[in-house]
Design a protein around this motif. Sequence first.
Motif, PDB file in Angstrom:
ATOM      1  N   LYS A   1       8.740  10.971  -6.537  1.00 17.02           N
ATOM      2  CA  LYS A   1       8.369  11.869  -5.192  1.00 17.02           C
ATOM      3  C   LYS A   1       9.771  12.294  -4.984  1.00 17.02           C
ATOM      4  CE  LYS A   1       3.712  11.004  -4.307  1.00 17.02           C
ATOM      5  NZ  LYS A   1       2.747  10.360  -3.235  1.00 17.02           N
ATOM      6  N   LEU A   2      10.640  11.254  -4.649  1.00 18.20           N
ATOM      7  CA  LEU A   2      11.963  11.735  -4.328  1.00 18.20           C
ATOM      8  C   LEU A   2      12.610  12.779  -4.929  1.00 18.20           C
ATOM      9  CD1 LEU A   2      14.414  10.832  -2.215  1.00 18.20           C
ATOM     10  CD2 LEU A   2      15.170   9.595  -4.425  1.00 18.20           C
TER      11      LEU A   2
ATOM     12  N   ARG B   1       0.902  -1.101   0.044  1.00 16.00           N
ATOM     13  CA  ARG B   1       0.233   0.141   0.178  1.00 16.00           C
ATOM     14  C   ARG B   1       0.885   1.221   0.037  1.00 16.00           C
ATOM     15  NH1 ARG B   1      -3.045   1.976   4.220  1.00 16.00           N
ATOM     16  NH2 ARG B   1      -2.625  -0.046   5.464  1.00 16.00           N
ATOM     17  N   SER B   2       1.942   1.066   0.499  1.00 13.86           N
ATOM     18  CA  SER B   2       3.054   2.373   0.843  1.00 13.86           C
ATOM     19  C   SER B   2       3.639   2.604  -0.407  1.00 13.86           C
ATOM     20  CB  SER B   2       3.608   2.024   1.932  1.00 13.86           C
ATOM     21  OG  SER B   2       4.287   1.120   1.778  1.00 13.86           O
ATOM     22  N   ARG B   3       3.841   1.631  -1.259  1.00 12.74           N
ATOM     23  CA  ARG B   3       4.946   1.659  -2.376  1.00 12.74           C
ATOM     24  C   ARG B   3       4.841   3.030  -3.127  1.00 12.74           C
ATOM     25  NH1 ARG B   3       5.793  -3.605  -4.806  1.00 12.74           N
ATOM     26  NH2 ARG B   3       6.692  -3.936  -2.795  1.00 12.74           N
TER      27      ARG B   3
ATOM     28  N   GLN C   1       3.925   5.868  -1.994  1.00 13.62           N
ATOM     29  CA  GLN C   1       4.465   7.225  -1.403  1.00 13.62           C
ATOM     30  C   GLN C   1       6.114   7.329  -1.275  1.00 13.62           C
ATOM     31  OE1 GLN C   1       2.349   5.794   1.878  1.00 13.62           O
ATOM     32  NE2 GLN C   1       1.108   7.702   2.174  1.00 13.62           N
ATOM     33  N   TYR C   2       6.857   6.296  -1.869  1.00 11.23           N
ATOM     34  CA  TYR C   2       8.143   6.330  -1.739  1.00 11.23           C
ATOM     35  C   TYR C   2       8.810   6.119  -3.294  1.00 11.23           C
ATOM     36  CZ  TYR C   2       7.670   5.667   3.256  1.00 11.23           C
ATOM     37  OH  TYR C   2       7.578   5.695   4.863  1.00 11.23           O
ATOM     38  N   SER C   3       7.986   6.546  -4.238  1.00 12.13           N
ATOM     39  CA  SER C   3       8.357   6.274  -5.575  1.00 12.13           C
ATOM     40  C   SER C   3       9.479   7.383  -5.731  1.00 12.13           C
ATOM     41  CB  SER C   3       7.188   6.768  -6.637  1.00 12.13           C
ATOM     42  OG  SER C   3       6.810   8.075  -6.304  1.00 12.13           O
ATOM     43  N   ALA C   4      10.297   6.961  -6.710  1.00  6.33           N
ATOM     44  CA  ALA C   4      11.386   7.637  -7.082  1.00  6.33           C
ATOM     45  C   ALA C   4      10.952   9.136  -7.802  1.00  6.33           C
ATOM     46  CB  ALA C   4      12.250   7.170  -8.359  1.00  6.33           C
TER      47      ALA C   4
END
Lengths: 285, 174
Positions: free
Chosen positions: A19-20, A10-12, A14-17
């Motif tokens: 977004k980084l 579910r959280s993948r 929110q940590y996508s490249a």
Amino acid sequence: MPLSGETTTRSRGQYSASKLLVSLILSFGLIYLDYKDQYLNKLRSYISATIFPMYVATNAPKNIFLNLKESMGQREKIVLENQRLKTENIVLSSKIQQIYKLQKENRRLHELLDSKPKSEDVFVLAEIIAENPDPFKHRIIINKGSKDNVQINQSVADSKGIIGHIIRDQIFGSEVLLITDPEHAIPIEIARTGLRSIALGTGSYEEIQLSFLAANTDIQKGDILLTSGLGEQYPSGYPVAVIEKIAVLEGEPFLEVLAKPFAKLTNINEVWVIQRAIDQTIDYE
Amino acid sequence: MRSGLYNGLLIKLLTMNRETKNTLFTWSVLMISCSLLVIPLPEFLSFFRPPWLSLSVIFFSIMTPAGFGVFTAFFIGLLADVLQGNSFGGNAMALTLIAYISYRFHLQIRVFPMWQMMLSVLLILSLNELLVLWVEGIQNQMIFNYIRWLGILIGALIWPIFMAFLLNLKSKIL
């Protein structure tokens, strides 16, 4: 323990490249803008104003402790202090009587010379509410900000001498850079000889340093350093420090000179913000 | 009247869905660790201050990544920058990167034995400190001192207690 696989899938997002990348570009932009110019001061002062209660809350335990300690002091001590303050008050008021005379004389002399007297400074009383937690950064936060017409670059002094100047405005408070911070430099002159120099902070609350004074400079232990007023940052004539140590280093062209600030920088309570009235002339009686 | 309001709030809290509770939990932990960063300590103790905020960011990215994310780390970093009076964006950048890196390896780190976990936390914390130092260096504000790294070491040492405490708290609340 909430270590199910469901939470990770579910959280993948929110940590996508991507977004980084966006966050990194944003923060580099902020770092650049903050470094290059002070475009961000407004934004920063608004954020500071919203989190101002956090400063007050985090410093509440310390302040309450200090207040308690003070109020628990014995009666005798208070009586003694009262006596001391009374005598001090008499001495100071008699000195003020002389100051009136000197002021009058000064004005008369200025009139004779046909020159404009220096304008008088306005003082705003402020209290310290927080200290920077980083032991290598000598910064404090006081409880007067742009709401009370306290602005960036105004000088701050306590009853003994200059302690620093205001570097950031937080609307309800402001941040003060102390003269002992390694990033700080203050233009000074030696009261005895009128020699001008610059005093740098060393990172220790007990000393500031005069660099680049030639080995044959006329300087003694116990010389008093005043602000020279050059650089337009500090008003002239305020006491800063007293020379404590002069060392001649062999093979070095310059002296190593250390001075001790008059102000007690480790336990500051009340301070004055000096507001210079630049264009305001004194009216003659 | 008052008890009615209280009951209403309690019922609301109990019937709140898991996700809202999780977000609430995350943000309160983050705010508390932010205040721990600036709480005044006696001078000799201030060298031993663990990097609370970085520890919480690592915790959320490794253990409960659902209610957390790169953007959350960014915003809390900005807040920490303002609170600490540092250059704008320095902490934000460092926390963003360590959140991303911790998440990338979170499946491995979770199953590590404790000493390896502490070692990886130490590595991530050092990376965070290096990034912050680098940003300070760009702005000519860097003060390098070995004593600064004591806090990092202590942060890695208290990791097991920190993690157990937060996991316990979370399982009780949710």
